[in-house]
Design an enzyme around this catalytic site. Structure first.
Site, PDB file in Angstrom:
ATOM      1  N   ASP A 104      99.402  52.136 123.560  1.00 23.30           N
ATOM      2  CA  ASP A 104      97.961  51.982 123.779  1.00 23.30           C
ATOM      3  C   ASP A 104      97.430  52.873 124.897  1.00 23.30           C
ATOM      4  OD1 ASP A 104      98.078  49.954 121.844  1.00 23.30           O
ATOM      5  OD2 ASP A 104      98.688  48.518 123.373  1.00 23.30           O
ATOM      6  N   LYS A 113      96.540  57.617 122.595  1.00 21.80           N
ATOM      7  CA  LYS A 113      97.143  58.782 121.928  1.00 21.80           C
ATOM      8  C   LYS A 113      96.204  59.319 120.850  1.00 21.80           C
ATOM      9  CE  LYS A 113     100.784  56.166 120.967  1.00 21.80           C
ATOM     10  NZ  LYS A 113     100.710  55.019 121.873  1.00 21.80           N
ATOM     11  N   GLY A 134      98.571  51.027 116.537  1.00 24.35           N
ATOM     12  CA  GLY A 134      97.135  50.987 116.283  1.00 24.35           C
ATOM     13  C   GLY A 134      96.450  52.045 117.102  1.00 24.35           C
ATOM     14  N   HIS A 135      95.932  53.044 116.427  1.00 25.61           N
ATOM     15  CA  HIS A 135      95.161  54.072 117.133  1.00 25.61           C
ATOM     16  C   HIS A 135      93.707  53.870 116.770  1.00 25.61           C
ATOM     17  CE1 HIS A 135      98.687  57.184 117.023  1.00 25.61           C
ATOM     18  NE2 HIS A 135      99.041  56.001 117.459  1.00 25.61           N
ATOM     19  N   GLN A 188     103.649  53.999 119.335  1.00 26.15           N
ATOM     20  CA  GLN A 188     104.355  53.289 120.405  1.00 26.15           C
ATOM     21  C   GLN A 188     104.552  54.208 121.617  1.00 26.15           C
ATOM     22  OE1 GLN A 188     105.819  52.702 117.006  1.00 26.15           O
ATOM     23  NE2 GLN A 188     104.298  51.113 117.069  1.00 26.15           N
TER      24      GLN A 188
HETATM   25  P1  IMO Z   1     100.634  51.939 119.663  1.00 29.44           P
HETATM   26  O1  IMO Z   1     101.039  53.029 118.738  1.00 29.44           O
HETATM   27  C1  IMO Z   1     101.571  48.577 122.193  1.00 29.44           C
HETATM   28  C2  IMO Z   1     105.137  46.179 121.273  1.00 29.44           C
HETATM   29  C3  IMO Z   1     104.836  44.757 120.856  1.00 29.44           C
HETATM   30  C4  IMO Z   1     106.076  44.062 121.382  1.00 29.44           C
HETATM   31  C5  IMO Z   1     107.176  45.078 121.126  1.00 29.44           C
HETATM   32  C6  IMO Z   1     107.961  44.827 119.843  1.00 29.44           C
HETATM   33  O2  IMO Z   1      99.345  51.303 119.328  1.00 29.44           O
HETATM   34  O3  IMO Z   1     100.682  52.403 121.080  1.00 29.44           O
HETATM   35  P2  IMO Z   1     107.375  45.171 117.287  1.00 29.44           P
HETATM   36  O4  IMO Z   1     106.315  44.520 116.437  1.00 29.44           O
HETATM   37  O5  IMO Z   1     107.275  46.642 117.343  1.00 29.44           O
HETATM   38  O6  IMO Z   1     108.755  44.694 116.945  1.00 29.44           O
HETATM   39  O7  IMO Z   1     107.079  44.598 118.754  1.00 29.44           O
HETATM   40  O8  IMO Z   1     106.535  46.335 121.049  1.00 29.44           O
HETATM   41  N1  IMO Z   1     104.416  47.241 120.515  1.00 29.44           N
HETATM   42  C7  IMO Z   1     103.337  47.885 120.936  1.00 29.44           C
HETATM   43  N2  IMO Z   1     102.601  47.745 122.050  1.00 29.44           N
HETATM   44  N3  IMO Z   1     101.224  49.534 121.327  1.00 29.44           N
HETATM   45  C8  IMO Z   1     101.958  49.732 120.219  1.00 29.44           C
HETATM   46  O9  IMO Z   1     101.744  50.782 119.409  1.00 29.44           O
HETATM   47  C9  IMO Z   1     103.044  48.865 119.957  1.00 29.44           C
HETATM   48  N4  IMO Z   1     103.947  48.743 118.963  1.00 29.44           N
HETATM   49  C10 IMO Z   1     104.791  47.753 119.319  1.00 29.44           C
HETATM   50  O10 IMO Z   1     103.663  44.274 121.443  1.00 29.44           O
HETATM   51  O11 IMO Z   1     105.989  43.869 122.763  1.00 29.44           O
HETATM   52 MG    MG Z   2      98.343  49.718 119.987  1.00 30.17          MG
END
Ligand code: IMO
Ligand code: MG
Length: 422
Positions: free
Chosen positions: A14, A17, A41-42, A222
């Site tokens: 988050d 990106k 989520g972008h 991520q």
């Molecule tokens: P973007 O691309 C923020 C976190 C989840 C959890 C951990 C494991 O938007 O930056 P999962 O469902 O992947 O097994 O969860 O990873 N997490 C993220 N946190 N942004 C994301 O993606 C995330 N994708 C997974 O909140 O702590």
């Molecule tokens: Mg996100």
């Protein structure tokens, strides 16, 4: 040699990106997702319209760019089809979209297993997004996974029924609802029909593009501290969102990698559980959350917020070989009177810049802060770094000085244009 540029998250996700990706993909011929799934989520704001992307590379909005889901990504077809429809409903064309035949498919039992596993962790929950990400990657490595190629070529029913039979035994033990195989087969056959035209061998596709001197942008989902190897294990996701995942998730070898941009916010945030040394679980954190609209794009959860941690950022720069930084939300942090920057970790009077993702290590340390003046005012019209107010310059200069990676992008507001590029 033609080089591939990469955008990665530096912290816990988050970081915005999407904004950098959106800018870079305007000149990219190919925009590629490499790892993760719809846990990502972008959100991107274009002409006041807000788009939330979970799977499709956001480069799709630049109508000449070919948007590719690489082999390292895990795909929930239902979510993907909804996303395609939503993009089309907003007047954009999705013809330039391709999915790797090797990308693994998420089924309802993965989602249910994600929930069950969280329950079984009891008080040690990870706080997953409950999208089935961990379980689908488990199946990939266990070798019972079903890939997009299997799905669209009608080569999955036997394996699927077998998987469902096995998973149902587990669901039965824990009193979870059993998955109805007939229903899933029927549902996924429908998805296969819709998605067939998008599925190709993306490795061949991308290497032809490289040979033809096409510009390729790899967009990370991520982030570094959520990486299964380099993050705060076990509070991580089940893939490698760091630079190695770009190679294994696309079939693009290391020699083709060019710029590697690490995205961060001028503060920090985290969703889910796990240590977070600069967290401000207080009024400051609440203020940052409101000013930065720090609520999840995927799960709507309020994000934990805190100061920027340069010890962690240095680690991200090291692990990924970052060549440039993109600092978002400089406008947001500039709304505070005073800003703190974590420039070291302290234990027993000793200060270190060594980061560790070891959960116990982090618990023993306290952050060392430097304080900066805020009140940047409205910076959304600043076009160069020179235009920025002195307070903002001082803050950004200090980040560069400590991390030793140049800042190439500065986010000055929510809109597409609100960015300084240097
Ligand atoms: P973007 O691309 C923020 C976190 C989840 C959890 C951990 C494991 O938007 O930056 P999962 O469902 O992947 O097994 O969860 O990873 N997490 C993220 N946190 N942004 C994301 O993606 C995330 N994708 C997974 O909140 O702590
Ligand atoms: Mg996100």
């Amino acid at each position: 040699m033609n080089k591939v540029n990469v955008v990665l998250g530096s912290f816990y996700g988050d970081e915005g990106k999407g904004k950098i990706i959106d800018y870079l993909s305007q000149t990219a011929d190919y925009s590629v997702r490499c790892s993760g799934g719809n846990n990502a989520g972008h959100s991107i704001e274009i002409e006041g319209k807000k788009f939330a992307f979970h799977l499709i590379p956001s480069g799709i909005l630049n109508q000449n760019t070919i948007a590719v889901i690489g082999n390292g990504v895990v795909v929930d077809p239902k979510v993907l089809i909804e996303e395609i429809k939503n993009i089309e409903a907003n007047g954009y064309n999705v013809e330039n979209f391709r999915i790797s035949d090797k990308a693994h498919v998420i089924f309802p039992y993965h989602v249910q297993m994600d929930k069950l596993q969280e329950e079984l962790r009891r008080e040690d929950k990870i706080g997953t997004t409950a999208r089935g990400i961990g379980p689908v990657y488990c199946d990939k490595y266990e070798r019972c996974g079903i890939r997009m190629g299997d799905l669209v070529n009608n080569n999955f029913e036997k394996k699927l029924r077998n998987n469902i039979e096995n998973k149902n035994k587990i669901f039965e033990i824990y009193g979870y609802e059993k998955i109805e195989a007939d229903k899933v087969v029927e549902e996924y056959n429908e998805y296969a029909k819709v998605l067939k035209k998008y599925v190709v061998d993306t490795i061949v596709l991308l290497h032809k593009a490289l040979e033809d001197n096409k510009k390729i942008l790899c967009e990370g989902a991520q982030a570094t501290l959520l990486d299964i190897d380099f993050g705060n294990y076990p509070y991580v996701t089940s893939s490698n969102p760091t630079i190695g995942g770009v190679c294994t998730g696309t079939g693009i070898g290391a020699k083709y990698i060019g710029e590697v941009y690490g995205v961060l916010k001028a503060y920090s945030s985290r969703v889910g559980e796990g240590p977070y040394i600069t967290e401000q679980n207080n009024e400051i954190g609440d203020t940052i959350r409101e000013l930065g609209h720090e609520y999840g794009t995927t799960t709507k959860r309020p994000r934990r917020c805190g100061w920027l941690d340069l010890v962690a950022l240095k680690y991200a720069a090291m692990v990924n070989g970052l060549t440039g930084l993109a600092v978002n939300h400089v406008d947001t942090i500039g709304k505070l009177d005073k800003i703190k920057l974590c420039v070291g970790y302290k234990k027993d009077g000793k200060i270190t810049m060594d980061f560790s993702t070891d959960v116990n290590y982090l618990e023993d340390y306290e952050p060392v802060y430097e304080e900066f003046e805020g009140n940047f005012g409205d910076i959304s019209n600043c076009k160069t770094r020179e235009d920025l107010p002195e307070n903002a310059k001082k803050y950004l200069n200090r980040i560069e000085e400590i991390v030793k990676v140049p800042i190439k992008f500065i986010g000055t507001g929510a809109g597409r244009e609100a960015m300084i590029i240097s």
